[in-house]
Design a protein around this motif. Structure first.
Motif, mmCIF file in Angstrom:
data_model
loop_
_atom_site.group_PDB
_atom_site.id
_atom_site.type_symbol
_atom_site.label_atom_id
_atom_site.label_comp_id
_atom_site.label_asym_id
_atom_site.label_seq_id
_atom_site.Cartn_x
_atom_site.Cartn_y
_atom_site.Cartn_z
ATOM 1 N N SER A 138 0.965 -0.980 0.011
ATOM 2 C CA SER A 138 0.054 -0.083 -0.051
ATOM 3 C C SER A 138 0.758 1.308 -0.202
ATOM 4 C CB SER A 138 -0.837 -0.186 1.224
ATOM 5 O OG SER A 138 -1.795 -1.142 1.346
ATOM 6 N N ASN A 194 -9.529 9.057 -6.198
ATOM 7 C CA ASN A 194 -9.936 7.521 -5.963
ATOM 8 C C ASN A 194 -9.649 6.657 -7.156
ATOM 9 O OD1 ASN A 194 -11.827 8.777 -7.514
ATOM 10 N ND2 ASN A 194 -13.608 7.894 -6.286
ATOM 11 N N ALA A 212 -6.198 5.440 -7.096
ATOM 12 C CA ALA A 212 -6.105 4.301 -5.969
ATOM 13 C C ALA A 212 -6.387 3.289 -6.721
ATOM 14 C CB ALA A 212 -6.859 4.755 -4.789
ATOM 15 N N ASN A 213 -7.200 3.234 -7.753
ATOM 16 C CA ASN A 213 -7.774 1.920 -8.260
ATOM 17 C C ASN A 213 -6.737 1.545 -9.198
ATOM 18 O OD1 ASN A 213 -9.938 0.186 -8.698
ATOM 19 N ND2 ASN A 213 -11.546 1.878 -9.357
ATOM 20 N N THR A 257 -4.023 0.137 -7.363
ATOM 21 C CA THR A 257 -4.500 -1.665 -6.960
ATOM 22 C C THR A 257 -4.221 -2.477 -7.912
ATOM 23 O OG1 THR A 257 -6.137 -0.226 -5.679
ATOM 24 C CG2 THR A 257 -6.453 -2.357 -5.735
ATOM 25 N N TYR A 305 -7.493 -7.619 -2.653
ATOM 26 C CA TYR A 305 -7.985 -6.594 -3.347
ATOM 27 C C TYR A 305 -8.781 -5.707 -2.334
ATOM 28 C CZ TYR A 305 -10.417 -3.987 -6.921
ATOM 29 O OH TYR A 305 -10.650 -2.823 -7.743
ATOM 30 N N TYR A 359 -7.044 -2.044 -1.670
ATOM 31 C CA TYR A 359 -7.786 -0.762 -2.213
ATOM 32 C C TYR A 359 -7.961 0.160 -1.321
ATOM 33 C CZ TYR A 359 -11.237 2.182 -4.500
ATOM 34 O OH TYR A 359 -11.852 3.176 -5.111
ATOM 35 N N ARG A 371 -6.428 3.729 -0.981
ATOM 36 C CA ARG A 371 -7.345 4.966 -0.939
ATOM 37 C C ARG A 371 -7.094 6.035 0.374
ATOM 38 N NH1 ARG A 371 -13.511 3.389 -1.344
ATOM 39 N NH2 ARG A 371 -13.194 3.140 0.788
ATOM 40 N N VAL A 429 -15.496 -1.398 -1.969
ATOM 41 C CA VAL A 429 -14.925 -0.905 -3.032
ATOM 42 C C VAL A 429 -15.798 -0.458 -4.006
ATOM 43 C CG1 VAL A 429 -13.169 -1.744 -4.895
ATOM 44 C CG2 VAL A 429 -12.934 -2.765 -2.618
#
Lengths: 529, 257
Positions: A368, A390, A393-394, A397, A438, A442, A446, A517
């Protein structure tokens, strides 16, 4: 030690913290120009104290069980596990430290100063303000051992060998850093991966030997056949013996073993003396960092997530410093895995599943931060692009998932090859673990990316608060607990109704996925936009 | 109605006020210079215009769109060039343009054509397959400029964007910016180099301690400053207060002697 050296050591750590927080509103609101240095110094000291306190508490909690049983051998065995962690944390932290100095060219400006900067400044700065706080993890262990055995030497040896272990970890990190810096100017990404895999294989092997040479029967045989019983004083293989278990040996034998052990350490220290100049030069000349790998592709457009994935893969695999972050978590999983699976690679489905869970928690905690730290100054580019955080962040991920899927698949293949692990259950668990990973990564990414102030000009480890790893670890554990707990409860409820046991973990994780999520209407997220 | 309207804009960093109630109207299709000494608030103002940071209070609208409420839409029509080029050092320029082009979803053929044209104009084609980390500061700056132009933005925001450029490249960029304004693009750039501001800008705002000390073309600024000649440096010094400059210089001379 000269005042200049201490001044420079302090400056390096203050600069790291400053770069991390300078864009935060909290920092801007609470600190005025005149008290900035005091603020950072207080911040560094309080972080140090909190680190030490946390380590002591953790160590007391575990050691107390053995202490209550007056089990000297268990304290010694757990002590060596703590030493292994000290060693690993030393490597992780020093690699992080050197990378931050290098990436931000923190030592470059010193070139113009009319003073000779001590070449030991990176080591001194790292040791005083970071690494020495880890030594406190050993304190309860050696103190309890002393109380039970009355062996005062354990305390002195424990402290001395903790320092030696940390210096050893710095030497290893420094050597990796120099080697890969030089190599990255000549080689390709593929060779980088092979090189770093080889390094980590060696480290893992070394680590297993420290923890328990019996994992390798032939190695034990080799040790036993070593002339003069080298295993008693060959640092660091001798740690368990020399600190704890030889308290019944005679004074002469003990003195001889300690003397020879320190001599071994001094031989290792010669490596540091040889590399410190080179390390210093590389850190000083950071802005000249370059690679000559030739890329000849034209412009072919991708979907945004593919573009991010490609960018992250390239920036990670071409920079060995970044690559080390990918493999380091595996070393942290190793002791847990070995402890669960006993000598060799034998294991039950429960122990394999537990190892997979542990792998998920550790890797998600490390990745992370790593996935964001690799951006460095690139955060300024991302902030100027029309992409919400966001979504970033996706995309991050997706990269984390790609690496994790490879890791967990390799893990299962190893289990299939060396163990009797067979069956659909592992494929089902593979899906379950991937889903869980996941969700965790995430949420963590985030959370971290939202903490970054808008207009940040760079990211490093300290950009996410004083104890980011601890908080990430807690969140990861909580999500795993929620997933497993809910799975077990629902499974038993179903069993009660239909009298047939179906473990309900995958549906639970799918529900968690929707809650955490896929549900875009979580208020916490909405407030940022 | 101006293309960019800035109304009562404040930005505070803790106890420090970077922008102190700025009001500006910037018409489209021109080169607009923000001139000011170090620490006057230029970068903060440009970052707010670009939607990178939010103001503490006040409004800013571009083409009738509130920037704070439409950051992504604004960023999609804007190219931002920071003071120090922020680039991914382990990517090649081609890979970086690929990344930027993909994010902006530019047609592949158009992107290739734009990259070819810009790299030829700025003489950077030979560096396209080198890692960005190995390039000189000036070349990195050119790469940053190209990357902010390849999506054909309506507004180009340059924060000291001419820094590190050789005279030849600087001249090319200036001419390029002028050409872009002829096509209706708006260029806002900050500088503390008088010569550049004087030769390039249609309108100049002088920013001093977070306030606008003067706005207009050279003639208007001359009037505001009560200056008798066209030297922008003199106008700048008059508008930002040059009373204490002689004292400072005398004190410096004494300390050197």
């Amino acid at each position: 030690m000269k005042n200049d050296t201490l001044f420079m050591s302090r400056l390096l750590i203050i600069e790291q913290r400053y770069l991390a927080v300078k864009d935060t509103t909290k920092f801007q609101n609470t600190v005025n120009i005149t008290n900035k240095n005091d603020y950072f110094y207080r911040n560094i000291i309080s972080t140090y104290i909190m680190n030490a306190f946390t380590f002591i508490l953790f160590s007391i909690l575990i050691n107390s069980m053995y202490f209550a049983e007056k089990n000297v051998l268990s304290i010694a065995s757990f002590g060596i596990l703590l030493f292994s962690y000290l060693f690993l944390m030393g490597i992780y932290n020093s690699i992080n430290y050197l990378n931050t100095i290098f990436a931000n060219n923190m030592m470059g400006p010193l070139k113009s100063l009319p003073m000779n900067v001590n070449v030991n400044v990176p080591l001194i700065s790292w040791f005083i303000y970071n690494a020495s706080s880890y030594i406190f993890v050993m304190a309860p262990s050696i103190a309890m051992f002393f109380i039970l055995t009355g062996d005062l030497q354990t305390i002195f040896l424990g402290i001395a060998y903790s320092i030696m272990t940390l210096i050893l970890s710095f030497i290893i990190s420094g050597t990796i850093f120099i080697y890969h810096y030089a190599a990255s100017r000549r080689h390709s990404s593929v060779k980088n991966v092979i090189r770093i895999l080889f390094t980590f294989l060696l480290l893992g092997f070394f680590y297993i030997i420290i923890e328990n040479p019996d994992y390798f029967a032939s190695l034990t045989y080799l040790f036993n056949s070593l002339p003069f019983g080298l295993k008693y004083f060959l640092f660091p293989i001798n740690l368990e013996y020399i600190i704890y278990l030889n308290y019944l040996s005679s004074f002469t034998v003990r003195t001889l073993e300690i003397g020879l052990s320190i001599l071994f350490f001094l031989l290792i220290f010669i490596i540091y003396v040889r590399i410190r100049g080179k390390l210093y030069y590389i850190l000083m000349a950071a802005e000249e960092n370059s690679s000559i790998e030739k890329i000849t592709t034209g412009i072919k457009l991708d979907r945004t997530y593919i573009a991010f994935l490609k960018k992250d893969i390239k920036t990670t695999f071409r920079k060995v410093q970044n690559l080390t972050y990918i493999f380091l978590p595996i070393l942290f999983v190793l002791p847990f895995f070995l402890a669960l699976n006993g000598n060799g690679l034998g294991g039950t489905s429960i122990s394999i599943f537990s190892s997979m869970i542990y792998l998920t928690i550790i890797v998600s905690t490390f990745y992370s931060i790593f996935l964001l730290v690799i951006e460095g100054k690139g955060i300024e580019i991302l902030d100027s692009l029309p992409i919400k955080r966001n979504r970033i962040a996706n995309y991050k991920t997706i990269f984390g998932m790609t690496i994790f899927i490879i890791l967990i698949t390799v893990f299962l293949i190893v289990m299939f090859l060396f163990n009797n692990a067979r069956g659909v259950v592992y494929i089902v668990e593979w899906i379950n673990i991937v889903l869980l990973f996941y969700i965790i990564i995430y949420i963590n990414i985030r959370r971290l990316i939202m903490k970054l102030p808008e207009g940040s000009s760079s990211i490093n480890y300290y950009s996410f608060g004083r104890y980011p790893m601890f908080m990430l670890f807690v969140i990861s554990v909580l999500i795993v607990a929620l997933s497993l707990g809910a799975g077990i409860i629902i499974s038993f409820a179903i069993y009660h109704i239909v009298n047939y046991f179906i473990y309900f973990d995958i549906p639970v994780n799918i529900i968690l996925l929707f809650i955490f999520v896929l549900n875009k209407k979580i208020p916490k997220i909405r407030k940022y936009y | 109605m101006s293309f960019i309207e800035i109304h009562d804009l404040y930005k505070k960093y803790g106890n420090t006020t970077a922008l102190n109630g700025i009001n500006l109207n910037i018409d489209g299709g021109q080169i607009y210079g923000i001139l000011g000494p170090n620490g006057s608030g230029k970068t903060t103002l440009l970052k707010i215009i670009s939607g990178i940071i939010s103001p503490t209070s006040g409004n800013i609208a571009i083409n009738n769109m509130n920037v704070s409420e439409n950051k992504d839409k604004i960023k999609a029509i804007l190219g931002y060039i920071p003071e120090t080029p922020s680039l991914y050092e382990s990517l090649t320029p081609i890979e970086f343009f690929n990344f930027i082009g993909s994010v902006f979803n530019i047609n592949s053929d158009i992107l290739n054509e734009r990259v070819r044209a810009f790299t030829a104009a700025l003489e950077t084609e030979k560096y396209m397959n080198e890692f960005i980390g190995s390039l000189s500061f000036g070349t990195k700056q050119k790469i940053a400029i190209i990357s902010s132009l390849i999506h054909d933005p309506d507004i180009i925001v340059m924060d000291e964007g001419m820094n590190g450029l050789d005279p030849r490249s600087s001249k090319i960029i200036r001419e390029l910016l002028k050409d872009l304004t002829k096509k209706g693009k708006t260029v806002i750039f900050s500088t503390h180099i008088m010569e550049i501001a004087e030769t390039v800008c249609d309108t100049i705002s002088i920013l001093y301690n977070g306030d606008i000390a003067g706005t207009g073309n050279l003639e208007k600024l001359k009037e505001e400053a009560g200056s008798s000649n066209n030297d922008l440096e003199e106008i700048f010094l008059k508008l930002t207060g040059d009373e204490d400059l002689d004292n400072l210089l005398n004190s410096l001379r004494e300390s050197i002697e």
